[in-house]
Design a protein around this motif. Structure first.
Motif, PDB file in Angstrom:
ATOM      1  N   LEU A  10      -2.536   1.288  -4.228  1.00 24.19           N
ATOM      2  CA  LEU A  10      -1.324   0.487  -4.324  1.00 24.19           C
ATOM      3  C   LEU A  10      -0.152   1.345  -4.765  1.00 24.19           C
ATOM      4  O   LEU A  10      -0.308   2.375  -5.420  1.00 24.19           O
ATOM      5  N   ARG A  11       1.023   0.861  -4.449  1.00 29.19           N
ATOM      6  CA  ARG A  11       2.220   1.501  -4.963  1.00 29.19           C
ATOM      7  C   ARG A  11       2.339   1.212  -6.451  1.00 29.19           C
ATOM      8  O   ARG A  11       1.788   0.239  -6.963  1.00 29.19           O
ATOM      9  N   ASP A  12       3.104   2.043  -7.132  1.00 27.33           N
ATOM     10  CA  ASP A  12       3.269   1.872  -8.578  1.00 27.33           C
ATOM     11  C   ASP A  12       3.839   0.510  -8.924  1.00 27.33           C
ATOM     12  O   ASP A  12       3.569  -0.039  -9.989  1.00 27.33           O
ATOM     13  N   SER A  13       4.658  -0.049  -8.036  1.00 31.32           N
ATOM     14  CA  SER A  13       5.313  -1.328  -8.326  1.00 31.32           C
ATOM     15  C   SER A  13       4.382  -2.520  -8.152  1.00 31.32           C
ATOM     16  O   SER A  13       4.809  -3.655  -8.349  1.00 31.32           O
ATOM     17  N   HIS A  14       3.123  -2.276  -7.771  1.00 28.79           N
ATOM     18  CA  HIS A  14       2.199  -3.372  -7.537  1.00 28.79           C
ATOM     19  C   HIS A  14       0.987  -3.315  -8.466  1.00 28.79           C
ATOM     20  O   HIS A  14      -0.092  -3.762  -8.122  1.00 28.79           O
ATOM     21  N   ASN A  15       1.171  -2.743  -9.661  1.00 33.80           N
ATOM     22  CA  ASN A  15       0.097  -2.782 -10.645  1.00 33.80           C
ATOM     23  C   ASN A  15       0.547  -3.598 -11.850  1.00 33.80           C
ATOM     24  O   ASN A  15       1.735  -3.878 -12.039  1.00 33.80           O
ATOM     25  N   VAL A  16      -0.405  -3.972 -12.679  1.00 34.35           N
ATOM     26  CA  VAL A  16      -0.099  -4.903 -13.767  1.00 34.35           C
ATOM     27  C   VAL A  16       0.829  -4.282 -14.811  1.00 34.35           C
ATOM     28  O   VAL A  16       1.653  -4.990 -15.417  1.00 34.35           O
ATOM     29  N   THR A  25       7.817 -16.928 -10.219  1.00 32.84           N
ATOM     30  CA  THR A  25       6.950 -17.318  -9.103  1.00 32.84           C
ATOM     31  C   THR A  25       5.924 -16.240  -8.791  1.00 32.84           C
ATOM     32  O   THR A  25       4.754 -16.535  -8.527  1.00 32.84           O
ATOM     33  N   GLU A  26       6.344 -14.972  -8.840  1.00 36.97           N
ATOM     34  CA  GLU A  26       5.432 -13.879  -8.528  1.00 36.97           C
ATOM     35  C   GLU A  26       4.331 -13.753  -9.581  1.00 36.97           C
ATOM     36  O   GLU A  26       3.157 -13.585  -9.243  1.00 36.97           O
ATOM     37  N   LEU A  27       4.685 -13.839 -10.856  1.00 34.68           N
ATOM     38  CA  LEU A  27       3.676 -13.747 -11.916  1.00 34.68           C
ATOM     39  C   LEU A  27       2.647 -14.869 -11.785  1.00 34.68           C
ATOM     40  O   LEU A  27       1.442 -14.656 -11.950  1.00 34.68           O
ATOM     41  N   GLU A  28       3.115 -16.063 -11.474  1.00 33.03           N
ATOM     42  CA  GLU A  28       2.208 -17.211 -11.385  1.00 33.03           C
ATOM     43  C   GLU A  28       1.312 -17.127 -10.161  1.00 33.03           C
ATOM     44  O   GLU A  28       0.097 -17.313 -10.256  1.00 33.03           O
ATOM     45  N   SER A  29       1.913 -16.846  -8.997  1.00 29.35           N
ATOM     46  CA  SER A  29       1.162 -16.917  -7.744  1.00 29.35           C
ATOM     47  C   SER A  29       0.318 -15.682  -7.479  1.00 29.35           C
ATOM     48  O   SER A  29      -0.837 -15.792  -7.042  1.00 29.35           O
ATOM     49  N   GLU A  30       0.874 -14.499  -7.757  1.00 28.49           N
ATOM     50  CA  GLU A  30       0.211 -13.257  -7.366  1.00 28.49           C
ATOM     51  C   GLU A  30      -0.669 -12.661  -8.452  1.00 28.49           C
ATOM     52  O   GLU A  30      -1.475 -11.774  -8.164  1.00 28.49           O
ATOM     53  N   GLN A  50       4.302  -4.881 -13.720  1.00 23.50           N
ATOM     54  CA  GLN A  50       4.695  -6.280 -13.871  1.00 23.50           C
ATOM     55  C   GLN A  50       4.993  -6.617 -15.332  1.00 23.50           C
ATOM     56  O   GLN A  50       5.921  -7.379 -15.626  1.00 23.50           O
ATOM     57  N   LEU A  51       4.209  -6.054 -16.239  1.00 26.75           N
ATOM     58  CA  LEU A  51       4.465  -6.288 -17.654  1.00 26.75           C
ATOM     59  C   LEU A  51       5.795  -5.670 -18.080  1.00 26.75           C
ATOM     60  O   LEU A  51       6.532  -6.250 -18.893  1.00 26.75           O
ATOM     61  N   LEU A  52       6.119  -4.505 -17.531  1.00 28.03           N
ATOM     62  CA  LEU A  52       7.401  -3.876 -17.834  1.00 28.03           C
ATOM     63  C   LEU A  52       8.557  -4.721 -17.302  1.00 28.03           C
ATOM     64  O   LEU A  52       9.583  -4.895 -17.975  1.00 28.03           O
ATOM     65  N   ARG A  53       8.379  -5.275 -16.091  1.00 26.28           N
ATOM     66  CA  ARG A  53       9.403  -6.167 -15.537  1.00 26.28           C
ATOM     67  C   ARG A  53       9.597  -7.393 -16.416  1.00 26.28           C
ATOM     68  O   ARG A  53      10.727  -7.816 -16.699  1.00 26.28           O
ATOM     69  N   LEU A  89       0.834  -1.207   0.000  1.00 25.85           N
ATOM     70  CA  LEU A  89       0.000   0.000   0.000  1.00 25.85           C
ATOM     71  C   LEU A  89       0.865   1.252   0.000  1.00 25.85           C
ATOM     72  O   LEU A  89       1.966   1.273   0.549  1.00 25.85           O
ATOM     73  N   GLU A  90       0.323   2.275  -0.596  1.00 31.26           N
ATOM     74  CA  GLU A  90       0.997   3.569  -0.557  1.00 31.26           C
ATOM     75  C   GLU A  90       0.866   4.120   0.859  1.00 31.26           C
ATOM     76  O   GLU A  90      -0.228   4.167   1.417  1.00 31.26           O
ATOM     77  N   HIS A  91       1.995   4.524   1.442  1.00 30.34           N
ATOM     78  CA  HIS A  91       1.968   5.029   2.816  1.00 30.34           C
ATOM     79  C   HIS A  91       1.098   6.288   2.926  1.00 30.34           C
ATOM     80  O   HIS A  91       1.060   7.126   2.030  1.00 30.34           O
ATOM     81  N   TYR A  92       0.380   6.380   4.046  1.00 24.92           N
ATOM     82  CA  TYR A  92      -0.470   7.524   4.376  1.00 24.92           C
ATOM     83  C   TYR A  92      -1.652   7.686   3.415  1.00 24.92           C
ATOM     84  O   TYR A  92      -2.211   8.767   3.279  1.00 24.92           O
ATOM     85  N   SER A  93      -2.031   6.602   2.755  1.00 23.74           N
ATOM     86  CA  SER A  93      -3.179   6.676   1.849  1.00 23.74           C
ATOM     87  C   SER A  93      -4.431   6.195   2.569  1.00 23.74           C
ATOM     88  O   SER A  93      -4.380   5.347   3.459  1.00 23.74           O
TER      89      SER A  93
END
Length: 546
Positions: free
Chosen positions: A105-111, A141-146, A114-117, A2-6
């Motif tokens: 969510l933080r920017d690093s936790h959107n689809v 593992t992250e793409l499959e599970s999460e 993940q596609l850029l990664r 989560l984004e802090h203080y949101s």
């Protein structure tokens, strides 16, 4: 994530119980307590024990909210407070609560991230290195599970509603998953080949026993092993490592993350087969994840599908990690005896999967035949007469048998928890007063898990297992007991108990039934004489009516 203080927003809808009077004491409540730094940027400073952050001097509070209401946790409120949902009743008195939580969510936790990664990682496959290989496995593992499995577990209705928006990103995620699976196979093959070359595999094969030169296939394999060894030696040199650290720094890190994925897949298999999904509509039950394993490399991927050249079972992944560790030890020792066994020569260690009498919970045969449950006297009679609405077992019921009629096979009383029957039972003489025989049937509507002695013994009147019984809860030994909840039951008519000729054990006390072959109507048996034109002289012709 989560984004802090949101701010966090929660909306709730309450479905009142059917055919029940409203009960003011049975309501849903939101409870709150003060717990500093339970989340947020300072959460790591409090340590793992969250109890130390709770301010016990401030009393907890709870508020009952009507259906259709929403509540908000503003700014840093969620960082310093914990909240939960409670009910003072049960489903029959308080009804059912549905809620929807909105979080930033933080920017690093959107689809998109993940596609850029996935694009970045898969674009660097030409590079090699232990840290790089490990990061690839963590992303897989992250793409499959999460992401992928989380999408399909929510059911066909969810898929149908969201697929127009999720079609493109999900197909890209499946494509990256496929590329990473293929990459895993390639890296594992490279590491094994390097160990084989270092141990001298093929060194004496410059010619065969007849003096002929090695085949083209053998020459290519030799060349691959040489290149693999050069690659690993280069990695060790770049890292200022010696040859005796290959296991620790190259082989072991990859084996660890593959082990983690094996555990993840095992947990997902258990979750997807949870009996709770049998109690909801088919449209809400988990869908099959569109993964295809053991697909030849180079097969074109089309549409909503992820393909892997590897065996995707948790058992197979565990074996791969074990082979990597063995190859690492062989690399350091230079001993051929330390190398992992070739797959074609390896004995099948998973005897339960290959044993006809120990099928798994996901065996396809559960849906294609009739089965019986062996019960000793007097428990068999208690089940079919409704006096034992919960049958207890040390193992769960295959999900495919939920709601399916299961015959009850009564066996003579014996030692508690020990079957006196063989793996194949002859039922052709089941009219006998002694021996096993089918006496009735039942259907199991759900499975209840008992994880402590108090709850188990509280249901004694339902499962009829007394504390002193051999089936009772054993302190410090029993971890869980499964209660198969009977939803329907009945006896069978006299003479119907010989309709089966045999029963074959498929899992513990569950047997597959083989029915008597019935004579086809109108076909004479061997003792009947045929008359002219195939008709009996006493047979009368019937006029057709239109």
């Amino acid at each position: 994530s989560l984004e802090h203080y949101s701010t966090i927003a929660v909306y709730q809808t309450l479905i009142p119980p059917k055919n029940a009077k409203s009960n003011d004491d049975a309501k849903w409540h939101v409870a709150l307590r003060v717990a500093h730094d339970s989340e947020g940027p300072q959460a790591s400073r409090r340590g793992k024990g969250i109890e130390s952050s709770i301010i016990k001097e401030t009393p907890t509070i709870s508020a009952s909210l009507p259906s259709g209401s929403a509540y908000y946790l503003l700014d840093d409120f969620n960082h310093h407070h914990q909240h939960t949902v409670l009910t003072t009743g049960d489903m029959s008195s308080a009804g059912v609560r549905y809620s929807c939580t909105f979080r930033l969510l933080r920017d690093s936790h959107n689809v998109d991230y993940q596609l850029l990664r996935g694009q970045t990682v898969c674009g660097n496959f030409h590079k090699k290195g232990s840290k790089l290989w490990r990061s690839e496995q963590l992303l897989l593992t992250e793409l499959e599970s999460e992401w992928i499995r989380q999408f399909y577990i929510q059911g066909s209705e969810h898929h149908q509603l969201l697929w127009p928006a999720w079609k493109e990103p999900m197909q890209k995620l499946l494509r990256f998953w496929s590329l990473l699976e293929t990459r895993t196979r390639q890296v594992v093959t490279l590491l094994k080949a390097a160990a084989e070359e270092r141990c001298g595999v093929g060194a004496s094969d410059s010619s065969n026993n007849n003096g002929d030169k090695p085949s083209r296939k053998e020459r290519k394999a030799k060349e691959r092993r040489k290149k693999a060894l050069v690659c690993i030696e280069d990695l060790l040199t770049r890292g200022s490592l010696d040859e005796h650290s290959a296991l620790e720094n190259i082989y072991e890190p990859l084996a660890e993350v593959i082990d983690e994925r094996a555990v993840m897949r095992g947990l997902w298999q258990k979750r997807e087969k949870d009996h709770v999904f049998r109690e909801i509509g088919p449209e809400c039950r988990p869908m099959d994840v569109p993964f295809k394993f053991n697909v030849p490399e180079g097969t074109k991927q089309v549409g909503e599908c992820g393909m892997s050249p590897m065996d995707g079972t948790p058992t197979a992944l565990t074996q791969i990690s074990a082979d990597l560790r063995a190859a690492g030890r062989a690399y350091q020792s230079r001993k051929k005896s330390d190398l992992p066994k070739p797959e074609e020569n390896r004995d099948n260690e998973n005897t339960k999967e290959s044993n006809d009498h120990a099928k798994g919970l996901d065996w396809e045969g559960w849906t294609k035949s009739n089965f019986c449950l062996e019960l000793q006297e007097p428990w068999a009679g208690a089940v079919i007469e409704g006096r034992k609405p919960i049958e207890t077992r040390a193992y769960t019921l295959p999900p495919a048998l939920i709601g399916k009629r299961i015959m009850i096979l009564q066996s003579p009383a014996g030692k508690a928890g020990v079957s006196s029957m063989g793996n194949v039972i002859d039922l052709s003489g089941s009219n006998s007063m002694i021996g096993p025989k089918v006496i009735g049937w039942c259907e199991f509507g759900s499975v209840k898990e008992y994880t402590n002695q108090v709850d188990f013994e509280a249901d004694e009147k339902l499962h009829l297992v007394t504390p002193e019984s051999g089936y009772g809860w054993k302190k410090d030994k029993t971890k869980v007991v499964y209660g198969w909840v009977v939803s329907k039951y009945g006896t069978i008519k006299d003479g119907d108990n010989n309709m089966y000729i045999s029963a074959t054990r498929r899992m513990r006390s569950l047997f597959q039934l083989r029915a008597q072959e019935t004579q086809k109507p109108g076909k004479p048996n061997g003792s009947t004489k045929k008359k002219r034109n195939g008709q009996d002289k006493n047979q009368k012709k019937k006029k057709r009516r239109y």
